[in-house]
Design a protein around this motif. Sequence first.
Motif, PDB file in Angstrom:
ATOM      1  N   SER A  31       0.846  -1.209   0.000  1.00 32.67           N
ATOM      2  CA  SER A  31       0.000   0.000   0.000  1.00 32.67           C
ATOM      3  C   SER A  31       0.873   1.248   0.000  1.00 32.67           C
ATOM      4  O   SER A  31       0.548   2.251  -0.632  1.00 32.67           O
ATOM      5  CB  SER A  31      -0.961  -0.036   1.190  1.00 32.67           C
ATOM      6  N   HIS A  32       2.015   1.178   0.679  1.00 33.22           N
ATOM      7  CA  HIS A  32       2.925   2.323   0.708  1.00 33.22           C
ATOM      8  C   HIS A  32       3.503   2.593  -0.699  1.00 33.22           C
ATOM      9  O   HIS A  32       3.530   3.722  -1.168  1.00 33.22           O
ATOM     10  CB  HIS A  32       4.060   2.058   1.701  1.00 33.22           C
ATOM     11  N   ILE A  33       3.919   1.517  -1.342  1.00 35.05           N
ATOM     12  CA  ILE A  33       4.533   1.644  -2.663  1.00 35.05           C
ATOM     13  C   ILE A  33       3.547   2.245  -3.671  1.00 35.05           C
ATOM     14  O   ILE A  33       3.917   3.087  -4.510  1.00 35.05           O
ATOM     15  CB  ILE A  33       5.044   0.268  -3.151  1.00 35.05           C
ATOM     16  N   LEU A  34       2.296   1.835  -3.544  1.00 35.04           N
ATOM     17  CA  LEU A  34       1.278   2.334  -4.482  1.00 35.04           C
ATOM     18  C   LEU A  34       1.063   3.839  -4.346  1.00 35.04           C
ATOM     19  O   LEU A  34       0.660   4.510  -5.284  1.00 35.04           O
ATOM     20  CB  LEU A  34      -0.048   1.593  -4.253  1.00 35.04           C
ATOM     21  N   GLN A  35       1.347   4.350  -3.150  1.00 35.12           N
ATOM     22  CA  GLN A  35       1.080   5.771  -2.909  1.00 35.12           C
ATOM     23  C   GLN A  35       2.330   6.643  -2.899  1.00 35.12           C
ATOM     24  O   GLN A  35       2.235   7.852  -2.911  1.00 35.12           O
ATOM     25  CB  GLN A  35       0.363   5.925  -1.558  1.00 35.12           C
ATOM     26  N   CYS A  36       3.517   5.984  -2.814  1.00 36.16           N
ATOM     27  CA  CYS A  36       4.753   6.785  -2.694  1.00 36.16           C
ATOM     28  C   CYS A  36       5.617   6.560  -3.940  1.00 36.16           C
ATOM     29  O   CYS A  36       6.096   5.439  -4.170  1.00 36.16           O
ATOM     30  CB  CYS A  36       5.502   6.393  -1.430  1.00 36.16           C
ATOM     31  N   GLU A  37       5.807   7.616  -4.674  1.00 38.38           N
ATOM     32  CA  GLU A  37       6.526   7.491  -5.944  1.00 38.38           C
ATOM     33  C   GLU A  37       7.996   7.094  -5.740  1.00 38.38           C
ATOM     34  O   GLU A  37       8.532   6.250  -6.452  1.00 38.38           O
ATOM     35  CB  GLU A  37       6.445   8.824  -6.699  1.00 38.38           C
ATOM     36  N   ALA A  38       8.617   7.727  -4.723  1.00 37.90           N
ATOM     37  CA  ALA A  38      10.043   7.461  -4.471  1.00 37.90           C
ATOM     38  C   ALA A  38      10.253   5.988  -4.097  1.00 37.90           C
ATOM     39  O   ALA A  38      11.166   5.322  -4.616  1.00 37.90           O
ATOM     40  CB  ALA A  38      10.548   8.364  -3.352  1.00 37.90           C
ATOM     41  N   CYS A  39       9.396   5.469  -3.222  1.00 36.75           N
ATOM     42  CA  CYS A  39       9.544   4.066  -2.784  1.00 36.75           C
ATOM     43  C   CYS A  39       9.179   3.113  -3.925  1.00 36.75           C
ATOM     44  O   CYS A  39       9.763   2.020  -4.035  1.00 36.75           O
ATOM     45  CB  CYS A  39       8.682   3.787  -1.552  1.00 36.75           C
ATOM     46  N   SER A  40       8.224   3.525  -4.751  1.00 35.19           N
ATOM     47  CA  SER A  40       7.844   2.706  -5.892  1.00 35.19           C
ATOM     48  C   SER A  40       9.028   2.552  -6.849  1.00 35.19           C
ATOM     49  O   SER A  40       9.322   1.465  -7.352  1.00 35.19           O
ATOM     50  CB  SER A  40       6.652   3.359  -6.595  1.00 35.19           C
ATOM     51  N   LYS A  41       9.729   3.690  -7.042  1.00 35.57           N
ATOM     52  CA  LYS A  41      10.899   3.669  -7.921  1.00 35.57           C
ATOM     53  C   LYS A  41      12.003   2.789  -7.322  1.00 35.57           C
ATOM     54  O   LYS A  41      12.637   1.979  -8.028  1.00 35.57           O
ATOM     55  CB  LYS A  41      11.416   5.101  -8.100  1.00 35.57           C
ATOM     56  N   ALA A  42      12.166   2.932  -6.006  1.00 32.04           N
ATOM     57  CA  ALA A  42      13.186   2.119  -5.323  1.00 32.04           C
ATOM     58  C   ALA A  42      12.852   0.633  -5.438  1.00 32.04           C
ATOM     59  O   ALA A  42      13.755  -0.211  -5.587  1.00 32.04           O
ATOM     60  CB  ALA A  42      13.281   2.520  -3.852  1.00 32.04           C
ATOM     61  N   TYR A  43      11.576   0.315  -5.382  1.00 31.89           N
ATOM     62  CA  TYR A  43      11.153  -1.084  -5.496  1.00 31.89           C
ATOM     63  C   TYR A  43      11.496  -1.643  -6.873  1.00 31.89           C
ATOM     64  O   TYR A  43      12.009  -2.759  -7.001  1.00 31.89           O
ATOM     65  CB  TYR A  43       9.646  -1.182  -5.210  1.00 31.89           C
ATOM     66  N   THR A  44      11.227  -0.831  -7.913  1.00 35.63           N
ATOM     67  CA  THR A  44      11.555  -1.249  -9.277  1.00 35.63           C
ATOM     68  C   THR A  44      13.063  -1.512  -9.390  1.00 35.63           C
ATOM     69  O   THR A  44      13.501  -2.503  -9.987  1.00 35.63           O
ATOM     70  CB  THR A  44      11.141  -0.145 -10.283  1.00 35.63           C
ATOM     71  N   GLN A  45      13.831  -0.622  -8.784  1.00 31.91           N
ATOM     72  CA  GLN A  45      15.289  -0.765  -8.851  1.00 31.91           C
ATOM     73  C   GLN A  45      15.763  -2.028  -8.114  1.00 31.91           C
ATOM     74  O   GLN A  45      16.679  -2.714  -8.545  1.00 31.91           O
ATOM     75  CB  GLN A  45      15.958   0.487  -8.270  1.00 31.91           C
ATOM     76  N   GLN A  46      15.119  -2.285  -6.974  1.00 28.30           N
ATOM     77  CA  GLN A  46      15.461  -3.507  -6.217  1.00 28.30           C
ATOM     78  C   GLN A  46      15.224  -4.741  -7.079  1.00 28.30           C
ATOM     79  O   GLN A  46      16.038  -5.658  -7.121  1.00 28.30           O
ATOM     80  CB  GLN A  46      14.591  -3.608  -4.952  1.00 28.30           C
ATOM     81  N   ASN A  47      14.094  -4.721  -7.783  1.00 26.94           N
ATOM     82  CA  ASN A  47      13.744  -5.837  -8.658  1.00 26.94           C
ATOM     83  C   ASN A  47      14.778  -6.031  -9.748  1.00 26.94           C
ATOM     84  O   ASN A  47      15.204  -7.162 -10.037  1.00 26.94           O
ATOM     85  CB  ASN A  47      12.388  -5.572  -9.309  1.00 26.94           C
ATOM     86  N   GLU A  48      15.183  -4.933 -10.328  1.00 30.82           N
ATOM     87  CA  GLU A  48      16.188  -5.006 -11.411  1.00 30.82           C
ATOM     88  C   GLU A  48      17.510  -5.567 -10.888  1.00 30.82           C
ATOM     89  O   GLU A  48      18.135  -6.413 -11.532  1.00 30.82           O
ATOM     90  CB  GLU A  48      16.426  -3.602 -11.986  1.00 30.82           C
ATOM     91  N   MET A  49      17.897  -5.081  -9.729  1.00 28.23           N
ATOM     92  CA  MET A  49      19.180  -5.540  -9.182  1.00 28.23           C
ATOM     93  C   MET A  49      19.106  -7.024  -8.779  1.00 28.23           C
ATOM     94  O   MET A  49      20.074  -7.767  -8.914  1.00 28.23           O
ATOM     95  CB  MET A  49      19.596  -4.700  -7.961  1.00 28.23           C
ATOM     96  N   LYS A  50      17.934  -7.397  -8.301  1.00 23.11           N
ATOM     97  CA  LYS A  50      17.749  -8.807  -7.943  1.00 23.11           C
ATOM     98  C   LYS A  50      17.941  -9.688  -9.182  1.00 23.11           C
ATOM     99  O   LYS A  50      18.635 -10.718  -9.133  1.00 23.11           O
ATOM    100  CB  LYS A  50      16.343  -8.995  -7.345  1.00 23.11           C
ATOM    101  N   LYS A  51      17.321  -9.243 -10.286  1.00 26.21           N
ATOM    102  CA  LYS A  51      17.443 -10.013 -11.531  1.00 26.21           C
ATOM    103  C   LYS A  51      18.902 -10.075 -11.986  1.00 26.21           C
ATOM    104  O   LYS A  51      19.387 -11.113 -12.446  1.00 26.21           O
ATOM    105  CB  LYS A  51      16.572  -9.396 -12.616  1.00 26.21           C
ATOM    106  N   ALA A  52      19.574  -8.937 -11.838  1.00 26.73           N
ATOM    107  CA  ALA A  52      20.983  -8.902 -12.245  1.00 26.73           C
ATOM    108  C   ALA A  52      21.810  -9.871 -11.393  1.00 26.73           C
ATOM    109  O   ALA A  52      22.690 -10.579 -11.899  1.00 26.73           O
ATOM    110  CB  ALA A  52      21.522  -7.477 -12.110  1.00 26.73           C
ATOM    111  N   MET A  53      21.498  -9.903 -10.099  1.00 25.26           N
ATOM    112  CA  MET A  53      22.224 -10.812  -9.203  1.00 25.26           C
ATOM    113  C   MET A  53      21.939 -12.276  -9.546  1.00 25.26           C
ATOM    114  O   MET A  53      22.821 -13.136  -9.435  1.00 25.26           O
ATOM    115  CB  MET A  53      21.850 -10.536  -7.742  1.00 25.26           C
ATOM    116  N   VAL A  54      20.710 -12.557  -9.952  1.00 30.39           N
ATOM    117  CA  VAL A  54      20.368 -13.935 -10.356  1.00 30.39           C
ATOM    118  C   VAL A  54      21.201 -14.326 -11.575  1.00 30.39           C
ATOM    119  O   VAL A  54      21.728 -15.437 -11.665  1.00 30.39           O
ATOM    120  CB  VAL A  54      18.852 -14.064 -10.641  1.00 30.39           C
ATOM    121  N   ARG A  55      21.361 -13.386 -12.509  1.00 31.34           N
ATOM    122  CA  ARG A  55      22.193 -13.670 -13.701  1.00 31.34           C
ATOM    123  C   ARG A  55      23.631 -13.946 -13.277  1.00 31.34           C
ATOM    124  O   ARG A  55      24.284 -14.859 -13.778  1.00 31.34           O
ATOM    125  CB  ARG A  55      22.148 -12.483 -14.670  1.00 31.34           C
ATOM    126  N   LEU A  56      24.079 -13.138 -12.315  1.00 32.64           N
ATOM    127  CA  LEU A  56      25.452 -13.335 -11.834  1.00 32.64           C
ATOM    128  C   LEU A  56      25.600 -14.712 -11.171  1.00 32.64           C
ATOM    129  O   LEU A  56      26.606 -15.392 -11.351  1.00 32.64           O
ATOM    130  CB  LEU A  56      25.809 -12.234 -10.818  1.00 32.64           C
TER     131      LEU A  56
END
Lengths: 263, 198
Positions: A31-56
């Motif tokens: 619910s926080h992410i849906l309402q907070c743009e900064a945290c939403s962006k951070a969440y997207t970035q976390q996801n991307e980095m997670k995927k990158a780490m999986v590739r690694l």
Amino acid sequence: MSTLSCNEILDSLAAYTDGQVSLDERVEIKSHILQCEACSKAYTQQNEMKKAMVRLRVKTSKPNPPARILHEARRAWNIQDGSVLKRYKVQFALASAVASISVFGGAWAYLERNQDFPTAQVITNFRTAMNNGVSCDYYTQNADTAAKWISKKLNTRVPPVELSLSGGKLIGANVNYLQHLKVGSLVFKTNSGNVILYIAYDHTKFNDMLHVTEDGNDFMEPQHEPGLQFYGWNSHRIGYALLSQQSSNQECALDAERQTLLP
Amino acid sequence: MLINRQRRQFERLIVPMTKPLYIAALRLCRQHDWAEDLVQDTLIRAYERFNLFQPGTNFRAWLLTILTRLYLNDYVRGKRRPLSISYEEMGPSGNAMEFAAPTGENPESVLISAVIEEDLQAALDSIQEDFTQALILVDLEELSYQEAAEALSIPVGTVRSRVSRGRTQLRQHLMKARDNAMKAEIGGQDTVEHTKLQ
């Protein structure tokens, strides 16, 4: 908006991304992410980095360990096994030693045990003898011969006892089994009746059927045994009891005790 | 007899784990010698303590806990420090083309999707060591947050924040490295044009 601050959300984003938060927390973060743009962006970035780490992870899962690692480890395990085995052997040896000491100690204690004199059996035997008339297995008036005969039967050294000074005359000797215990006896005739000196090897404790008389610690009288005098003492691992029907025979008992105390 | 049975049981479990342990050790230490020593020590320690392992629980996580603690022991005592290691050293090299950037995303996302493993590894080596350790255990060794917390002897909350912040730092590091590379490239082109004019 959730109760958590942005900083708290940011610290939990990785766990949220990895699906390692509780259901309540998940709802709150979402619910926080849906309402907070900064945290939403951070969440997207976390996801991307997670995927990158999986590739690694996939890419760096290739190298094989050198065989020497396992080889060296096996050598170390063998040494450990050897020391464990050695420890077990030492422990076994110690346990065996303790067990041996216990067994031999127990056996020694059993052999060296200080057991109760068969007071009750002796009293019964004496009463029977008095009622049925005294008889002997070995008739002799010689104290030395009687002592040798009893010594042989009991497998121990019994001193000669004669009661000539206290007015007693030896009739003979007996060896009876009183409740599985071999007990020797010397039968004397005195002016006040027959007295019997009972001899029991390794049974030197007098139980609470007796009480100590005022005459001395070694001489005891049986309780609840009217018309019977019981004098008990011990010497050189042998228990002695002189039984008579007359209290006047205490002198005989003292005489006998004196002779048994001799080295 | 008891020793033999225990040894057989242990070897049956440990032999397939040698490779994952070695990879984890390489990720943490980034040095072959150190990684080999670490794995060997882990194997020896694991055998010593095998009677403490509870059957039915995660053997790999148990081993990684031993390995991580041995690593931290060396690290905290300052005996050794991890170094950078290239993929050529670690094994077959990565290929950036294998991970083509998805279309229709913002440039930063494209960059992260396209980043090759050498850059990511370099970034992982460059961020704060606490964060690196947490990321290695959670992202690369796939331990749960709870297992990673036990391995590192820290609370779960700390693991969560370290992984979050680690990934953020990793991303920032990658962005910065890419910016620097672009600047260098532009600078190089300018120099070439300037030479041509002369």
